[in-house]
Design a protein around this motif. Structure first.
Motif, PDB file in Angstrom:
ATOM      1  N   ASP A 143       0.829  -1.204   0.000  1.00 13.01           N
ATOM      2  CA  ASP A 143       0.000   0.000   0.000  1.00 13.01           C
ATOM      3  C   ASP A 143       0.864   1.255   0.000  1.00 13.01           C
ATOM      4  OD1 ASP A 143      -2.240  -1.599   0.051  1.00 13.01           O
ATOM      5  OD2 ASP A 143      -2.687  -1.247   2.185  1.00 13.01           O
ATOM      6  N   GLU A 144       1.904   1.248   0.806  1.00  9.89           N
ATOM      7  CA  GLU A 144       2.771   2.420   0.905  1.00  9.89           C
ATOM      8  C   GLU A 144       3.464   2.707  -0.429  1.00  9.89           C
ATOM      9  OE1 GLU A 144       2.699  -0.029   3.214  1.00  9.89           O
ATOM     10  OE2 GLU A 144       1.671   1.113   4.765  1.00  9.89           O
ATOM     11  N   GLU A 145       3.873   1.663  -1.138  1.00 10.29           N
ATOM     12  CA  GLU A 145       4.494   1.858  -2.453  1.00 10.29           C
ATOM     13  C   GLU A 145       3.483   2.413  -3.454  1.00 10.29           C
ATOM     14  OE1 GLU A 145       7.885  -1.674  -2.323  1.00 10.29           O
ATOM     15  OE2 GLU A 145       5.871  -2.120  -3.089  1.00 10.29           O
ATOM     16  N   LEU A 146       2.268   1.917  -3.399  1.00  7.60           N
ATOM     17  CA  LEU A 146       1.221   2.429  -4.277  1.00  7.60           C
ATOM     18  C   LEU A 146       0.905   3.889  -3.967  1.00  7.60           C
ATOM     19  CD1 LEU A 146      -1.197  -0.629  -4.421  1.00  7.60           C
ATOM     20  CD2 LEU A 146       0.122   0.315  -6.322  1.00  7.60           C
ATOM     21  N   ILE A 147       0.895   4.237  -2.693  1.00  5.96           N
ATOM     22  CA  ILE A 147       0.630   5.616  -2.295  1.00  5.96           C
ATOM     23  C   ILE A 147       1.724   6.535  -2.817  1.00  5.96           C
ATOM     24  CG2 ILE A 147       0.522   7.187  -0.307  1.00  5.96           C
ATOM     25  CD1 ILE A 147      -0.869   4.782   1.174  1.00  5.96           C
ATOM     26  N   GLN A 148       2.966   6.133  -2.623  1.00  5.79           N
ATOM     27  CA  GLN A 148       4.075   6.950  -3.119  1.00  5.79           C
ATOM     28  C   GLN A 148       4.027   7.089  -4.638  1.00  5.79           C
ATOM     29  OE1 GLN A 148       6.162   8.893  -1.422  1.00  5.79           O
ATOM     30  NE2 GLN A 148       4.918   8.232   0.322  1.00  5.79           N
ATOM     31  N   SER A 149       3.697   6.001  -5.302  1.00  9.57           N
ATOM     32  CA  SER A 149       3.573   6.044  -6.753  1.00  9.57           C
ATOM     33  C   SER A 149       2.451   6.982  -7.177  1.00  9.57           C
ATOM     34  CB  SER A 149       3.316   4.635  -7.290  1.00  9.57           C
ATOM     35  OG  SER A 149       3.107   4.673  -8.682  1.00  9.57           O
ATOM     36  N   ALA A 150       1.310   6.925  -6.493  1.00  7.75           N
ATOM     37  CA  ALA A 150       0.181   7.796  -6.820  1.00  7.75           C
ATOM     38  C   ALA A 150       0.538   9.260  -6.575  1.00  7.75           C
ATOM     39  CB  ALA A 150      -1.042   7.403  -5.998  1.00  7.75           C
ATOM     40  N   LEU A 151       1.254   9.533  -5.502  1.00  3.52           N
ATOM     41  CA  LEU A 151       1.657  10.905  -5.187  1.00  3.52           C
ATOM     42  C   LEU A 151       2.629  11.464  -6.212  1.00  3.52           C
ATOM     43  CD1 LEU A 151       2.053  10.688  -1.304  1.00  3.52           C
ATOM     44  CD2 LEU A 151       0.280  11.918  -2.588  1.00  3.52           C
ATOM     45  N   HIS A 152       3.380  10.582  -6.842  1.00  2.01           N
ATOM     46  CA  HIS A 152       4.350  11.012  -7.855  1.00  2.01           C
ATOM     47  C   HIS A 152       3.821  10.836  -9.274  1.00  2.01           C
ATOM     48  CE1 HIS A 152       6.931  10.546  -4.270  1.00  2.01           C
ATOM     49  NE2 HIS A 152       7.470  11.649  -4.764  1.00  2.01           N
ATOM     50  N   GLY A 153       2.501  10.696  -9.402  1.00  2.00           N
ATOM     51  CA  GLY A 153       1.883  10.657 -10.729  1.00  2.00           C
ATOM     52  C   GLY A 153       1.792   9.288 -11.367  1.00  2.00           C
ATOM     53  N   GLY A 154       2.032   8.243 -10.611  1.00  2.00           N
ATOM     54  CA  GLY A 154       1.952   6.896 -11.167  1.00  2.00           C
ATOM     55  C   GLY A 154       0.526   6.558 -11.581  1.00  2.00           C
ATOM     56  N   GLU A 155       0.357   6.309 -12.857  1.00  3.37           N
ATOM     57  CA  GLU A 155      -0.979   5.990 -13.358  1.00  3.37           C
ATOM     58  C   GLU A 155      -1.443   4.639 -12.835  1.00  3.37           C
ATOM     59  OE1 GLU A 155      -1.626   6.490 -17.520  1.00  3.37           O
ATOM     60  OE2 GLU A 155      -0.245   8.175 -17.610  1.00  3.37           O
ATOM     61  N   SER A 194      -2.038   3.672  -9.842  1.00  2.04           N
ATOM     62  CA  SER A 194      -1.667   3.304  -8.471  1.00  2.04           C
ATOM     63  C   SER A 194      -2.830   3.483  -7.514  1.00  2.04           C
ATOM     64  CB  SER A 194      -0.471   4.131  -7.991  1.00  2.04           C
ATOM     65  OG  SER A 194       0.647   3.877  -8.811  1.00  2.04           O
ATOM     66  N   PHE A 195      -3.494   4.631  -7.595  1.00  2.00           N
ATOM     67  CA  PHE A 195      -4.616   4.850  -6.704  1.00  2.00           C
ATOM     68  C   PHE A 195      -5.772   3.923  -7.080  1.00  2.00           C
ATOM     69  CE2 PHE A 195      -8.338   7.026  -4.934  1.00  2.00           C
ATOM     70  CZ  PHE A 195      -7.923   7.116  -3.617  1.00  2.00           C
ATOM     71  N   ALA A 196      -5.937   3.652  -8.363  1.00  2.00           N
ATOM     72  CA  ALA A 196      -6.981   2.719  -8.806  1.00  2.00           C
ATOM     73  C   ALA A 196      -6.762   1.336  -8.202  1.00  2.00           C
ATOM     74  CB  ALA A 196      -7.014   2.640 -10.332  1.00  2.00           C
ATOM     75  N   GLU A 197      -5.522   0.944  -8.062  1.00  2.00           N
ATOM     76  CA  GLU A 197      -5.216  -0.342  -7.430  1.00  2.00           C
ATOM     77  C   GLU A 197      -5.629  -0.333  -5.956  1.00  2.00           C
ATOM     78  OE1 GLU A 197      -4.067  -4.139  -6.575  1.00  2.00           O
ATOM     79  OE2 GLU A 197      -4.226  -3.239  -8.568  1.00  2.00           O
ATOM     80  N   LEU A 198      -5.404   0.783  -5.276  1.00  2.00           N
ATOM     81  CA  LEU A 198      -5.837   0.897  -3.878  1.00  2.00           C
ATOM     82  C   LEU A 198      -7.362   0.836  -3.778  1.00  2.00           C
ATOM     83  CD1 LEU A 198      -3.393   3.697  -2.673  1.00  2.00           C
ATOM     84  CD2 LEU A 198      -3.414   1.306  -1.913  1.00  2.00           C
ATOM     85  N   VAL A 199      -8.041   1.486  -4.703  1.00  2.00           N
ATOM     86  CA  VAL A 199      -9.509   1.440  -4.726  1.00  2.00           C
ATOM     87  C   VAL A 199      -9.965  -0.003  -4.908  1.00  2.00           C
ATOM     88  CG1 VAL A 199     -11.567   2.124  -6.017  1.00  2.00           C
ATOM     89  CG2 VAL A 199      -9.793   3.818  -5.522  1.00  2.00           C
ATOM     90  N   GLN A 200      -9.353  -0.712  -5.832  1.00  2.00           N
ATOM     91  CA  GLN A 200      -9.718  -2.118  -6.072  1.00  2.00           C
ATOM     92  C   GLN A 200      -9.510  -2.966  -4.820  1.00  2.00           C
ATOM     93  OE1 GLN A 200     -11.717  -2.110  -8.534  1.00  2.00           O
ATOM     94  NE2 GLN A 200     -10.805  -3.751  -9.694  1.00  2.00           N
TER      95      GLN A 200
END
Length: 118
Positions: free
Chosen positions: A3-15, A17-23
């Motif tokens: 989760d933390e890696e996905l959050i960091q990726s989402a904060l840095h514009g990773g396409e 990443s946040f959708a994966e957290l939602v899923q």
């Protein structure tokens, strides 16, 4: 990814990443929200509100507790806000239920008065 890696990726514009957290967490959020409403449309709106709030505040996540706990806290606040708003608005009859109400005939004044009272 964690989760933390996905959050960091989402904060840095990773396409995506946040959708994966939602899923990952949509089942839990829908489950929580379902305790506050049994209307499918309101349930969708409430869950969406939770994820919008999470997205807007993602930069405030400190990672001193699991993301799931942080998200659950946001969901709890959103659900209580929903209840407070519902109490202010009172009971709302959906349009499809309004159409089912009996429409009085034009010649019956007592039926028209009853319909206005309803």
């Amino acid at each position: 990814m964690t989760d933390e890696e996905l959050i960091q990726s989402a904060l840095h514009g990773g396409e995506g990443s946040f959708a994966e957290l939602v899923q990952r967490y949509k089942g839990r959020i829908f489950g929580m929200a379902a305790r506050f409403t049994n209307d499918v449309h309101q349930l969708d709106d409430l869950a969406q509100e939770v994820f919008i709030r999470a997205w807007r505040n993602l930069g405030k996540f400190r990672a001193d507790a699991p993301f799931e706990h942080w998200l659950s806290r946001i969901a709890t606040h959103a659900c209580y806000d929903f209840l407070r708003g519902k109490q202010r608005r009172g009971h709302i009859v959906p349009l499809d239920e309004q159409r089912d109400l009996d429409v009085p005939s034009a010649g019956d004044p007592s039926a028209a008065a009853d319909a206005r009272e309803l």
